[in-house]
Design a protein around this motif. Structure first.
Motif, PDB file in Angstrom:
ATOM      1  N   LEU A   1      30.561  24.361 -77.232  1.00 58.66           N
ATOM      2  CA  LEU A   1      29.946  25.660 -76.951  1.00 58.66           C
ATOM      3  C   LEU A   1      28.962  26.107 -78.029  1.00 58.66           C
ATOM      4  O   LEU A   1      28.218  27.068 -77.822  1.00 58.66           O
ATOM      5  N   THR A   2      28.972  25.424 -79.170  1.00 55.52           N
ATOM      6  CA  THR A   2      27.979  25.744 -80.208  1.00 55.52           C
ATOM      7  C   THR A   2      26.938  24.637 -80.349  1.00 55.52           C
ATOM      8  O   THR A   2      26.075  24.713 -81.219  1.00 55.52           O
ATOM      9  N   SER A   3      27.018  23.619 -79.491  1.00 55.05           N
ATOM     10  CA  SER A   3      26.001  22.565 -79.521  1.00 55.05           C
ATOM     11  C   SER A   3      24.659  23.162 -79.138  1.00 55.05           C
ATOM     12  O   SER A   3      24.573  24.112 -78.365  1.00 55.05           O
ATOM     13  N   ARG A   4      23.592  22.595 -79.680  1.00 56.52           N
ATOM     14  CA  ARG A   4      22.287  23.217 -79.464  1.00 56.52           C
ATOM     15  C   ARG A   4      21.847  23.150 -78.007  1.00 56.52           C
ATOM     16  O   ARG A   4      21.178  24.067 -77.511  1.00 56.52           O
ATOM     17  N   THR A   5      22.251  22.095 -77.277  1.00 49.91           N
ATOM     18  CA  THR A   5      21.869  22.024 -75.872  1.00 49.91           C
ATOM     19  C   THR A   5      22.609  23.059 -75.042  1.00 49.91           C
ATOM     20  O   THR A   5      22.034  23.677 -74.139  1.00 49.91           O
ATOM     21  N   PHE A   6      23.896  23.285 -75.349  1.00 43.72           N
ATOM     22  CA  PHE A   6      24.633  24.331 -74.631  1.00 43.72           C
ATOM     23  C   PHE A   6      24.002  25.693 -74.906  1.00 43.72           C
ATOM     24  O   PHE A   6      23.759  26.478 -73.976  1.00 43.72           O
ATOM     25  N   VAL A   7      23.729  25.981 -76.178  1.00 48.64           N
ATOM     26  CA  VAL A   7      23.103  27.257 -76.535  1.00 48.64           C
ATOM     27  C   VAL A   7      21.731  27.375 -75.857  1.00 48.64           C
ATOM     28  O   VAL A   7      21.367  28.434 -75.336  1.00 48.64           O
ATOM     29  N   GLY A   8      20.973  26.272 -75.857  1.00 43.09           N
ATOM     30  CA  GLY A   8      19.661  26.295 -75.214  1.00 43.09           C
ATOM     31  C   GLY A   8      19.749  26.565 -73.726  1.00 43.09           C
ATOM     32  O   GLY A   8      18.933  27.315 -73.167  1.00 43.09           O
ATOM     33  N   CYS A   9      20.751  25.987 -73.062  1.00 35.80           N
ATOM     34  CA  CYS A   9      20.943  26.244 -71.634  1.00 35.80           C
ATOM     35  C   CYS A   9      21.277  27.712 -71.377  1.00 35.80           C
ATOM     36  O   CYS A   9      20.738  28.339 -70.455  1.00 35.80           O
ATOM     37  N   VAL A  10      22.166  28.272 -72.195  1.00 29.83           N
ATOM     38  CA  VAL A  10      22.559  29.673 -72.008  1.00 29.83           C
ATOM     39  C   VAL A  10      21.368  30.599 -72.216  1.00 29.83           C
ATOM     40  O   VAL A  10      21.095  31.491 -71.402  1.00 29.83           O
ATOM     41  N   VAL A  11      20.641  30.390 -73.317  1.00 30.88           N
ATOM     42  CA  VAL A  11      19.527  31.280 -73.648  1.00 30.88           C
ATOM     43  C   VAL A  11      18.420  31.192 -72.609  1.00 30.88           C
ATOM     44  O   VAL A  11      17.900  32.217 -72.141  1.00 30.88           O
ATOM     45  N   SER A  12      18.048  29.983 -72.217  1.00 31.05           N
ATOM     46  CA  SER A  12      16.947  29.832 -71.269  1.00 31.05           C
ATOM     47  C   SER A  12      17.321  30.360 -69.887  1.00 31.05           C
ATOM     48  O   SER A  12      16.520  31.037 -69.227  1.00 31.05           O
ATOM     49  N   THR A  13      18.551  30.094 -69.458  1.00 34.36           N
ATOM     50  CA  THR A  13      18.958  30.582 -68.136  1.00 34.36           C
ATOM     51  C   THR A  13      19.199  32.085 -68.151  1.00 34.36           C
ATOM     52  O   THR A  13      19.047  32.749 -67.114  1.00 34.36           O
TER      53      THR A  13
END
Length: 434
Positions: free
Chosen positions: A215-227
């Motif tokens: 949940l703190t991986s950059r791709t997970f964070v990137g998915c949350v922020v962009s969506t």
């Protein structure tokens, strides 16, 4: 002797299940759009202010995220077919109280219950469909699943608007309740669990990754922020688009019903194109960084720039076109994020991770309708308020798109999380997590 499907085979019946889940999302978004479509009649009958109507739009998302997280963990151990059935029944039952005379409080409570039932919908449906498709074939079924949102609006708006104009908004809710029950009956008869799940031995040997790392991986964070940014635009469309067409541009309820379809038609085109282009790029050797990450995030930046021009054009057709294009481009991100998360999340944790992702980005569904309502309420005129609200949306889209471009690196995420050395690669060279 029956041959078991290999990781790269698509099992028989996969597309039937995909079609049923597509219809599931059609019902899901028809339920969402009805309040926005009937916004002006509801405000008139119940005497609601713009801020109260914004609160009504936001109420749907009050328990949306919480239920999404809870059910996300449940589907790690419970078959998705039963979870999907229960959720659909909740949606249907939440519509029927609106058939008769209803107070603002009752309408608010029913929308909160509906939101709790619909919060896990896309995440559970995606988790279910991924049990039917290997990793390298998931982008297109995800795009089809996402299309349920567009077609839910495209199909529902003319029918519901006809009911609203010729009968009342109360009957529109009742019609949706009946449709929801019909889908539940069809799913009970035809729905199945996908075969592409790990065996007990495979599940036991599959290395787990701590949820904190995932949940703190950059791709997970990137998915949350962009969506988050994309869903801000979608939430405004669900709640405020029809009201803007009527109150801001002066169209009638009947005319606004037809115009309200346009963003979803354009969005549907974007989603299908994104799914097709993504799989084509993967087949030609592109990494998922480019074929999913960049392909999904870049349109958010473009869409935000388009929306930023709204205050500088005259009210009318050009303004509608810009709003349709700017909002519709956001659909690309919904297609690519669930497959990106599936790339590096162990199968036994995938349902929860996708659900938590959905729960976090849909927080914008609570904020966006309320912000727009407050801005309109306190602006010098409704039109001025709408322009300020859409400008806020533009800034959020650009910011979320830029952050997505910086953070979405799914092709190397699993190696970073597990601490192994792994070259940057295209998905076709990867081992499917299923």
């Amino acid at each position: 002797m029956t041959t078991q499907p290999t990781p790269k085979d698509t099992p028989r019946g996969a597309w039937t299940i995909t079609f049923l889940l597509f219809l599931y999302m059609v019902v899901n978004f028809a339920d969402k759009i009805v309040v926005g479509l009937a916004g002006v009649p509801i405000k008139t009958e119940l005497g609601l202010t713009q801020e109260q109507f914004g609160t009504l739009g936001s109420s749907f998302f009050l328990l949306f995220s919480i239920s999404g997280i809870i059910v996300g963990f449940i589907v790690n151990s419970v078959q998705t077919r039963w979870v999907l059935l229960i959720l659909a029944v909740i949606w249907a039952l939440a519509q029927f109280p609106m058939i008769g005379s209803v107070s603002f409080a009752t309408l608010l409570i029913c929308r909160i219950i509906l939101g709790a039932g619909e919060g896990p919908a896309f995440s559970v449906a995606a988790h279910a469909v991924y049990k039917w498709f290997p990793d390298e074939k998931r982008t297109l079924p995800t795009a089809i699943l996402s299309q349920g949102s567009a077609f839910g609006v495209i199909l529902a708006v003319p029918a519901l608007n006809w009911v609203i104009v010729n009968h009342s908004w109360h009957h529109a809710f009742g019609a949706l309740g009946i449709v929801g029950l019909l889908w539940a009956v069809a799913w009970f008869a035809l729905g199945k669990e996908g075969p592409l799940v790990p065996s007990a031995a495979t599940a036991a040997s599959e290395p787990k990754i701590s949820y904190w790392k995932l949940l703190t991986s950059r791709t997970f964070v990137g998915c949350v922020v962009s969506t988050f940014g994309a869903y801000w635009a979608l939430s405004l469309g669900l709640t405020w688009f029809t009201s803007f067409i009527i109150e801001g541009l002066g169209f009638s309820q009947q005319q606004a019903g037809f115009i309200s379809i346009l963003p979803w038609v354009f969005g549907a085109t974007i989603v299908i194109l994104t799914g097709w282009i993504s799989q084509l790029m993967l087949a030609r050797g592109f990494t998922t960084r480019g074929a999913r990450g960049v392909l999904g995030a870049a349109p958010l930046v473009v869409g935000g720039c388009v929306l930023a021009t709204l205050p500088y054009v005259a009210p009318g057709g050009l303004m509608i076109a810009l709003l349709v294009i700017g909002s519709g481009l956001c659909g690309s991100i919904y297609v690519v994020c669930p497959p990106m998360l599936g790339e590096f999340t162990p199968v036994s944790q995938r349902g929860a991770v996708i659900a938590i992702y959905g729960a976090l980005y849909t927080i914008s569904g609570i904020l966006a309708p309320m912000v727009m309502g407050g801005v309109i309420q306190h602006a010098g005129s409704p039109m001025a308020g709408y322009m300020i609200g859409f400008s806020i949306n533009a800034a959020i889209l650009v910011g979320s798109g830029v952050l997505g471009l910086l953070l979405l690196w799914p092709n190397t995420e699993r190696a970073r999380l597990t601490g192994t050395s792994q070259p940057d690669r295209a998905i076709k060279g990867a081992v499917s997590p299923t």
